[in-house]
Scaffold this motif. Structure first.
Motif, short mmCIF file in Angstrom:
data_model
loop_
_atom_site.label_atom_id
_atom_site.label_comp_id
_atom_site.label_asym_id
_atom_site.label_seq_id
_atom_site.Cartn_x
_atom_site.Cartn_y
_atom_site.Cartn_z
N THR A 246 9.09 6.55 -6.50
CA THR A 246 8.08 7.41 -7.08
C THR A 246 7.99 7.14 -8.58
OG1 THR A 246 8.45 9.15 -5.44
CG2 THR A 246 7.34 9.79 -7.49
N TYR B 35 1.40 -0.65 -9.18
CA TYR B 35 2.36 0.02 -8.29
C TYR B 35 1.69 0.51 -7.01
CZ TYR B 35 6.37 0.12 -11.50
OH TYR B 35 7.43 -0.23 -12.29
N SER B 36 0.49 1.05 -7.11
CA SER B 36 -0.18 1.60 -5.93
C SER B 36 -0.65 0.51 -4.98
CB SER B 36 -1.37 2.46 -6.35
OG SER B 36 -2.35 1.68 -7.00
N ASP B 37 -0.62 -0.73 -5.41
CA ASP B 37 -1.00 -1.84 -4.54
C ASP B 37 0.00 -2.03 -3.42
OD1 ASP B 37 -2.92 -3.92 -4.04
OD2 ASP B 37 -1.41 -5.38 -4.66
N ASN B 38 1.18 -1.42 -3.57
CA ASN B 38 2.24 -1.47 -2.56
C ASN B 38 2.41 -0.07 -1.98
OD1 ASN B 38 4.72 -1.48 -1.16
ND2 ASN B 38 5.50 -3.14 -2.45
N ASP B 39 2.20 0.08 -0.68
CA ASP B 39 2.25 1.39 -0.03
C ASP B 39 3.63 2.04 -0.09
OD1 ASP B 39 -0.41 1.22 0.63
OD2 ASP B 39 -0.05 0.40 2.64
N GLU B 40 4.66 1.26 -0.46
CA GLU B 40 6.01 1.83 -0.54
C GLU B 40 6.18 2.73 -1.75
OE1 GLU B 40 8.85 -1.28 -0.52
OE2 GLU B 40 8.28 -2.05 1.46
N HIS B 41 5.26 2.63 -2.70
CA HIS B 41 5.39 3.38 -3.95
C HIS B 41 4.41 4.55 -4.00
CE1 HIS B 41 7.88 0.08 -5.01
NE2 HIS B 41 6.88 -0.77 -5.20
N LYS B 42 4.90 5.64 -4.57
CA LYS B 42 4.06 6.81 -4.80
C LYS B 42 3.84 6.94 -6.30
CE LYS B 42 3.89 11.83 -4.01
NZ LYS B 42 4.62 13.00 -3.43
N LYS C 64 -7.76 4.92 -5.54
CA LYS C 64 -6.48 4.96 -4.83
C LYS C 64 -5.35 4.39 -5.69
CE LYS C 64 -8.31 4.89 -0.08
NZ LYS C 64 -9.63 5.35 -0.49
N ASP D 255 -1.49 8.96 -6.36
CA ASP D 255 -1.35 9.81 -5.19
C ASP D 255 -1.37 11.29 -5.54
OD1 ASP D 255 -0.73 7.70 -3.08
OD2 ASP D 255 0.79 7.26 -4.59
N LYS E 11 -4.86 -4.40 -11.79
CA LYS E 11 -3.54 -4.44 -11.17
C LYS E 11 -2.77 -5.72 -11.50
CE LYS E 11 -5.02 -6.37 -6.70
NZ LYS E 11 -5.10 -6.11 -5.23
#
Length: 281
Positions: free
Chosen positions: A2, A19-26, A44, A47, A131
């Protein structure tokens, strides 16, 4: 992971998008303008909004405002930050913010490291963030203790999704001395150069050298005023070097001293060759 991002301008917005380009990160973000927050939602890139209630969930907090605003924000929010979190600022000067934020972090038990991503674009603001802006760029890290390899390696790991090409580790005085030369001087010189009355008539007479020298004359005067004054010790020193050198060229021309002028020009060329590792004939 996060990530909390404070300020969604060019710098913060580019971090958010990366960071948001990777779904693992909030990604949670704070920005004064609600229109920018909405734009980030639409992209997007975030979050949720960063606030006193959820800042404790952040593994990494990036301060992407002007230096004094970063200090003010951290002072206000420090009691709510998790002790396991790392806070990194992204300001253009380091002495003031590091001297202010190291003690705050120590008081509340989290880790603060000064930072400066060496990347940017001609225009500022969230609309111009991308990005990929930091891909391959250098990231300067300014830890309180240069021997704190654990914190330095942790910072590198937290920043790894951004794809920096290089990390430079130094103290805040060295950072500010180098930035006075590599960045701030370029902005001062460019901004002063275009004030010549001749500049208004450049069309049809200018090419690459004019464009190179004037590119950063267009700047954010509010931000750069703060940065110049915070770093005036180092910047004035560089200005003194530059003014002295210019006077030498001027004096040689006034005296029709071709020999001295040729030597001055050759010296400058050799300095450039040495800096860039060019081997002259």
């Amino acid at each position: 992971m996060t990530i909390g991002i404070v300020g969604l301008g060019l710098i913060g917005g580019s971090f958010a998008k990366a960071y948001s380009d990777n779904d693992e990160h909030k990604v949670l973000a704070y920005n004064r303008s609600k229109e920018v927050i909405q734009a980030a939602y639409n992209d997007k890139a975030i979050d949720g909004e960063l606030n006193e209630g959820n800042i404790k969930d952040c593994d990494l907090i990036l301060l992407c405002l002007y230096p004094q605003l970063c200090i003010d924000y951290l002072t206000k929010m420090a009691p709510y930050i998790c002790k396991d979190a790392m806070v990194i600022d992204c300001c253009g000067t380091k002495e003031l913010i590091c001297q202010s934020c190291y003690p705050i972090a120590k008081q509340y038990g989290f880790t603060f490291i000064g930072g400066h991503p060496m990347a940017g674009r001609h225009f500022s603001g969230y609309a111009y963030s991308t990005k990929t802006m930091y891909n391959g760029a250098s990231m300067v890290l300014v830890p309180e203790d240069l021997n704190d390899t654990k914190s330095i390696e942790r910072a590198k790991k937290l920043l790894s999704p951004i794809h920096f090409g290089k990390f430079t580790i130094c103290d805040y005085d060295r950072h500010d001395a180098m930035i006075a030369f590599t960045s701030q001087m370029a902005h001062v010189v460019s901004n002063a150069y275009v004030k010549s009355p001749t500049a208004k008539n450049h069309d049809g007479f200018s090419a690459g050298s004019y464009k190179d020298l004037t590119r950063v004359a267009w700047l954010n005067e509010t931000m750069w005023t703060e940065l110049f004054l915070e770093n005036k010790k180092h910047l004035i020193k560089e200005l003194d070097y530059f003014i002295t050198a210019l006077q030498e060229y001027k004096t040689a021309m006034e005296n029709d001293d071709a020999e001295t002028l040729k030597k001055l020009l050759a010296d400058g060329k050799h300095c450039k060759e040495e800096i860039d590792g060019i081997t002259g004939e």
